[in-house]
Motif scaffolding. Structure first.
Motif, PDB file in Angstrom:
ATOM      1  N   ALA A 225       0.832  -1.208   0.000  1.00  0.00           N
ATOM      2  CA  ALA A 225       0.000   0.000   0.000  1.00  0.00           C
ATOM      3  C   ALA A 225       0.864   1.255   0.000  1.00  0.00           C
ATOM      4  CB  ALA A 225      -0.940  -0.005   1.207  1.00  0.00           C
ATOM      5  N   VAL A 226       1.912   1.252   0.812  1.00  0.00           N
ATOM      6  CA  VAL A 226       2.795   2.419   0.883  1.00  0.00           C
ATOM      7  C   VAL A 226       3.549   2.599  -0.426  1.00  0.00           C
ATOM      8  CG1 VAL A 226       4.860   3.355   1.998  1.00  0.00           C
ATOM      9  CG2 VAL A 226       3.022   2.379   3.382  1.00  0.00           C
ATOM     10  N   ALA A 227       4.002   1.499  -1.034  1.00  0.00           N
ATOM     11  CA  ALA A 227       4.728   1.583  -2.301  1.00  0.00           C
ATOM     12  C   ALA A 227       3.853   2.178  -3.398  1.00  0.00           C
ATOM     13  CB  ALA A 227       5.231   0.201  -2.707  1.00  0.00           C
ATOM     14  N   LYS A 228       2.608   1.771  -3.457  1.00  0.00           N
ATOM     15  CA  LYS A 228       1.689   2.304  -4.468  1.00  0.00           C
ATOM     16  C   LYS A 228       1.450   3.800  -4.242  1.00  0.00           C
ATOM     17  CE  LYS A 228      -0.839  -1.971  -5.482  1.00  0.00           C
ATOM     18  NZ  LYS A 228      -2.149  -2.670  -5.391  1.00  0.00           N
ATOM     19  N   PHE A 229       1.289   4.180  -2.988  1.00  0.00           N
ATOM     20  CA  PHE A 229       1.094   5.595  -2.658  1.00  0.00           C
ATOM     21  C   PHE A 229       2.307   6.424  -3.070  1.00  0.00           C
ATOM     22  CE2 PHE A 229       2.363   8.652   0.732  1.00  0.00           C
ATOM     23  CZ  PHE A 229       1.548   9.709   0.339  1.00  0.00           C
ATOM     24  N   LEU A 230       3.498   5.941  -2.731  1.00  0.00           N
ATOM     25  CA  LEU A 230       4.724   6.684  -3.037  1.00  0.00           C
ATOM     26  C   LEU A 230       4.973   6.755  -4.535  1.00  0.00           C
ATOM     27  CD1 LEU A 230       7.023   5.270  -0.221  1.00  0.00           C
ATOM     28  CD2 LEU A 230       6.023   7.562  -0.332  1.00  0.00           C
TER      29      LEU A 230
END
Length: 314
Positions: A225-230
């Motif tokens: 989730a964090v990777a997609k956001f970043l």
């Protein structure tokens, strides 16, 4: 009775230490400046000649004023739009205070500044005075009007609360820059896999826009989730340039002694991303984009020779 120049000079000599204490207590550079100014006004209003230990008097007045501010701040933050994060300070800012020991550096790290928000005002005051400025419990007790035993107990509780949180491991400046560069390179590939490899499985990403800049109120959790956001955050677009008022330069830097990225448009800092590093990888990405909390960073940035080119453009 007005202050003599020697009394003003004495206060000005103490100002850097007072500002560093206030910043750690309040998590806000602007509020720290207000607290120190209020302390100066009270210094003006007393008979300085009757004060036996001026430095101790100033610290007591400042600390108690900050405690009052912390109490009211808790009420204000209940109505704050989105997540409240501390104001990050860039490398070289004198308000960061002493950094001679590991305890002093740790006490002002961004990860610990976030954790300090969980403490009660008294816990925060004892932790800051003891860990960052090495005040003996006898003096802390006098400042807070508690017993020495109570100060020791409060300190024990505060250290436990901080230790229970996720605190980054200390890394040198060269390692910090390398991690930031790897992180940004991964974030700008347009793919999630390189980012996931740099993140811990329970990584979190959170932003503070203060209701003035869009920032999701709920944190992103988990590597994917964090990777997609970043990936979306660091993807250049015309819409972002319109929103920010120009092309943003992304630079590797340090904030609160830790690795960070700073986004700058025409000399104005529009965002600082603080990375919390552990042995397992990046455990947290905290983005400060509230313009009110970037004024001092912009001033600091303008007075620094960056020398190299930005790592990325948005």
């Amino acid at each position: 009775m007005g202050l003599m120049m020697s009394d003003v000079d004495r206060f000005e000599a103490a100002r850097p230490r007072l500002e560093a204490i206030a910043y750690r207590l309040l998590g806000s550079a602007s509020e720290a400046e207000d607290a120190v100014q209020e302390t100066f006004l009270r210094w003006q209003a007393v008979d300085v000649g009757r004060i036996e230990v001026p430095e101790a008097w100033l610290t007591k007045v400042l600390t108690n004023f900050c405690l009052n501010m912390l109490t009211s701040a808790r009420a204000r933050r209940e109505t704050y739009v989105g997540t409240w994060l501390p104001e990050p300070l860039l490398a070289g800012d004198p308000m960061l205070g002493p950094a001679d020991t590991a305890e002093q550096r740790e006490s002002v790290s961004y990860a610990v500044m976030v954790l300090l928000e969980r403490l009660s005002p008294n816990e925060r005051a004892v932790y800051v005075l003891r860990e960052a400025f090495d005040y003996p419990h006898r003096e802390i007790a006098e400042i807070l009007d508690v017993t020495e035993a109570a100060s020791q107990q409060i300190h024990h509780r505060a250290k436990k609360h901080v230790a229970d949180g996720k605190v980054r491991t200390e890394i040198d400046e060269a390692a910090s820059r390398r991690i930031v560069e790897e992180f940004l390179a991964a974030a700008t590939t347009g793919r999630t896999e390189p980012l996931v490899r740099l993140l811990t499985q329970d990584v979190v990403a959170v932003g503070d826009g203060g209701g003035k800049v869009p920032a999701r109120a709920k944190a992103f959790e988990g590597a994917l989730a964090v990777a997609k956001f970043l990936r979306g955050l660091f993807k250049p677009s015309g819409a972002k340039r319109v929103h920010t008022g120009g092309e943003a330069e992304i630079h590797a830097t340090t904030a609160n002694g830790g690795p960070a990225l700073v986004a700058v448009v025409d000399g104005r800092v529009i965002g600082i991303s603080c990375l919390e590093i552990t042995a397992e990888g990046i455990a947290a990405v905290r983005n400060q984009v509230n313009p009110d909390k970037l004024v001092r960073a912009t001033e600091q940035w303008a007075g620094t020779d960056h020398g190299d080119s930005p790592l990325h453009l948005l």
